[in-house]
Every structure is written in structure tokens, then in C-alpha cells.
Design an enzyme around this catalytic site. Structure first.
Site, PDB file in Angstrom:
ATOM      1  N   TYR A 138      -8.082  -8.343   5.760  1.00 54.32           N
ATOM      2  CA  TYR A 138      -9.534  -8.531   5.675  1.00 54.32           C
ATOM      3  C   TYR A 138      -9.852  -9.888   6.276  1.00 54.32           C
ATOM      4  O   TYR A 138      -9.520 -10.927   5.708  1.00 54.32           O
ATOM      5  CB  TYR A 138      -9.942  -8.455   4.199  1.00 54.32           C
ATOM      6  CG  TYR A 138     -11.417  -8.420   3.894  1.00 54.32           C
ATOM      7  CD1 TYR A 138     -12.394  -8.549   4.870  1.00 54.32           C
ATOM      8  CD2 TYR A 138     -11.836  -8.243   2.576  1.00 54.32           C
ATOM      9  CE1 TYR A 138     -13.739  -8.510   4.551  1.00 54.32           C
ATOM     10  CE2 TYR A 138     -13.179  -8.198   2.245  1.00 54.32           C
ATOM     11  CZ  TYR A 138     -14.129  -8.332   3.231  1.00 54.32           C
ATOM     12  OH  TYR A 138     -15.459  -8.302   2.914  1.00 54.32           O
ATOM     13  N   LYS A 166      -9.924  -5.062   8.612  1.00 50.81           N
ATOM     14  CA  LYS A 166     -11.371  -5.032   8.423  1.00 50.81           C
ATOM     15  C   LYS A 166     -11.912  -6.347   8.951  1.00 50.81           C
ATOM     16  O   LYS A 166     -11.641  -7.408   8.398  1.00 50.81           O
ATOM     17  CB  LYS A 166     -11.759  -4.863   6.956  1.00 50.81           C
ATOM     18  CG  LYS A 166     -13.275  -4.864   6.765  1.00 50.81           C
ATOM     19  CD  LYS A 166     -13.672  -4.836   5.302  1.00 50.81           C
ATOM     20  CE  LYS A 166     -15.189  -4.719   5.163  1.00 50.81           C
ATOM     21  NZ  LYS A 166     -15.885  -5.988   5.250  1.00 50.81           N
ATOM     22  N   VAL A 213     -17.154  -0.372   8.401  1.00 52.05           N
ATOM     23  CA  VAL A 213     -17.177  -0.619   6.954  1.00 52.05           C
ATOM     24  C   VAL A 213     -18.492  -1.339   6.654  1.00 52.05           C
ATOM     25  O   VAL A 213     -18.534  -2.561   6.536  1.00 52.05           O
ATOM     26  CB  VAL A 213     -15.968  -1.465   6.517  1.00 52.05           C
ATOM     27  CG1 VAL A 213     -15.911  -1.577   4.993  1.00 52.05           C
ATOM     28  CG2 VAL A 213     -14.665  -0.864   7.038  1.00 52.05           C
TER      29      VAL A 213
END
Length: 311
Positions: A138, A166, A213
Site C-alpha cells: 500500500y 495499491k 480501489v
């Protein structure tokens, strides 16, 4: 559930509905899961930034993740944030998430104490060594004060430590350079790159990102499902039209009073207020601002939902 290789599509980072007392509202969380699944999303992500994981006690994190896993009931993969300051704490969060039935873990670089890139790489390898679940990095520099560069990421992809990324850096140029480097090495066929940039998702998909996302995907998951379908079919004019509508709707993230709350708090309050107005969740409270948005701001959110065709 086995994670697709590479993971793609629309993966909403679920909000965590709260009661006025700050407890996890399990019933509303179940309703939110049904809301996004009905739109056709490809997976869900619990305990991320939109899920206010940093504000939740460990018990509340586990209550939220348990509720998501039970509500999803195997219909799509469940990604779980194992986000904490140090490797040992992340490992504990990872074990808890695995025990509750998560299908993959989402992990940031260490934070609070600054981490050297070599320490960050070691962190991801140590977390991955302690779990059987796929690991998604992330990248969120504003929160962890470091950037996951290709120099850090590519060796971790090549040795199988990471299954995906992400990207919430907001740096589309850096994202494109990473995507080019992955393609040159043939790694794009197994490593998922997911963008967290709601207003520029179409640009990331055009550059080669595998999925989106979007925090705004809590509010309008069907819009992002349409956007993704257009992009994958090469219908870029239609994708741009859908992105323009979603970008206008994203203005609800800016309805908070800038003298009283941060941009991140405003966005969360906007998302939850919209979900409350749509009848998905019972209470719009956020952990940092339990009273929610002022009535004037609620009116703006209501207007934006109407202009987007959602109310």
C-alpha cells in the site's frame, strides 16, 4: 477464496459504519457490503484508510473484518488491511486477519520511525514469510512519509514477496513508470497494480493499471464498474464521460469545514454522509468527527448525489 492472478477490477475500500458511541455498526456494514456487491465489484478491501483502520482499536478492527467476511460469504475475495507502525505489530494484525478469513493482506511501509528503503523491503519480506496469504503493498506517502519506488518494489515482485500494489500516491507519472518497468520484465501478467485515485482512474487504467480501489466506490460502486468495463473494452470516450460524472460527484469529499477538519476527515465524512442519505448506513459518524457534517454541508452532499443521478 483464491485471489485472481493478477487481481483486477473494482475493489472498494469499505467504510466502517459506526454507531454514535463509536462502536462498529455491524448491520450497516453488512448493508454496505450488499450495496457494493450488487453493483458487481470484483473484491472488497476492509480496514483501509476509508475504513478508518488507524482510528479503530484492535477489537473493533476484528469486529469489522469479521462482519465483512461473514457478509461477503465467499462471493468475492476479501482484502484486509494489516496496517500498523512496525513489522512486529503488522505481523500480529496479519495473523488476526488470516484467522478471521481474509483472502489477502494490504500492508504499508513501516511508519512513525522513518524507514530506509532496505528496511522497508525487509519489512515486506518478514511479513510475507509469516503468512500464507498474498501480500499487497500500500503506497500512501502522506500517511507513512515514504514512497514505494520501483527500486524497492521490483525485487519484491521478482522474488514473489508481493502480489500487488495499491497506489494512493496520487503521482500518475511515477505510476506509469512503474507500469512500464513491470511490462519490460514481464511481471505485469502476475503482479496487480491498483489505483486509489478516484478522479483519475481512467488515466491509470489507460496507462495499464489492473484495477481501481476508489473510496468513492462506497457511494457509487456501479459507476466505477461501468468505468472499468468501458476501459477494458477500449471505449475510452464512454470511460471519460463516466469518469467526468464521478469526478463531479467526488466534490462531496470537500464539503467539510476546512477550519475544523482535515481533507481526509472531510472526505470520510462526505462518503458516510452520502451513504446515510442513500439509506445504506444508519449513522454518518466518523471516528474523528462523531457529530458529522454541518447541515449546510449535508445539503451540498444531497445536491451532488442528485446531480449524479443517485438520489
Amino acid at each position: 477464496m483464491r485471489l485472481p492472478v493478477p487481481l483486477g477490477g473494482v475493489v472498494p475500500p469499505l467504510c466502517t459504519p459506526l454507531t454514535p458511541d463509536g462502536d462498529v455498526d455491524v448491520r450497516s456494514l453488512g448493508a454496505l457490503v450488499e450495496h457494493v456487491l450488487a453493483a458487481g465489484v470484483d473484491a472488497v478491501f476492509a480496514l483501509g484508510s476509508s475504513g478508518e483502520a488507524a482510528f479503530l482499536t484492535d477489537d473493533r478492527r476484528r469486529t469489522a473484518l469479521r462482519a465483512v467476511v461473514e457478509a461477503v460469504d465467499g462471493r468475492v475475495p476479501v482484502l484486509a488491511g494489516a496496517i500498523d507502525m512496525t513489522t512486529a505489530r503488522v505481523q500480529a494484525q496479519a495473523r488476526a486477519a488470516a484467522a478471521l478469513g481474509a483472502d489477502a493482506l494490504v500492508v504499508t511501509a513501516p511508519f512513525y520511525a522513518g524507514a530506509h528503503p532496505a528496511e522497508t523491503a525487509d519489512h515486506f519480506r518478514r511479513v510475507r514469510a509469516g503468512t500464507d496469504l498474498p501480500l499487497i503493498a500500500y503506497d500512501i506517502p502522506p500517511a507513512v512519509h515514504s514512497k514505494l519506488t520501483p527500486a524497492v518494489l521490483l525485487p519484491l515482485v521478482e522474488d514473489g514477496t508481493l502480489a500487488g500494489l495499491k497506489d494512493s500516491s496520487g503521482d500518475l507519472g511515477a505510476l506509469r513508470r512503474l507500469l512500464v518497468a513491470l511490462r519490460e520484465r514481464g511481471l505485469d501478467r502476475t503482479f496487480a497494480v491498483l489505483t486509489g485515485s478516484e478522479p483519475a482512474a481512467d488515466a491509470a487504467l489507460l496507462a495499464g493499471a489492473h484495477g481501481v480501489v476508489p473510496g468513492l466506490g462506497n457511494v457509487d460502486p456501479a459507476g466505477y464498474v461501468r468505468l472499468y468495463a468501458h476501459a477494458r473494452a477500449g471505449r475510452w470516450r464512454e470511460a471519460t464521460t463516466e469518469q467526468d460524472r464521478l469526478t463531479a460527484l467526488f466534490a462531496l469529499a470537500d464539503t467539510g469545514d476546512p477550519t475544523a477538519m482535515s481533507a481526509g476527515s472531510s472526505a470520510l465524512a462526505g462518503f458516510k454522509t452520502a451513504l446515510h442519505l442513500l439509506g445504506v448506513i444508519a449513522c454518518p459518524a466518523t471516528a474523528a468527527h462523531p457529530r458529522g457534517l454541518p447541515e449546510e454541508s449535508v445539503g451540498v452532499v444531497r445536491r451532488l448525489l442528485g446531480e449524479a443521478g443517485l438520489l
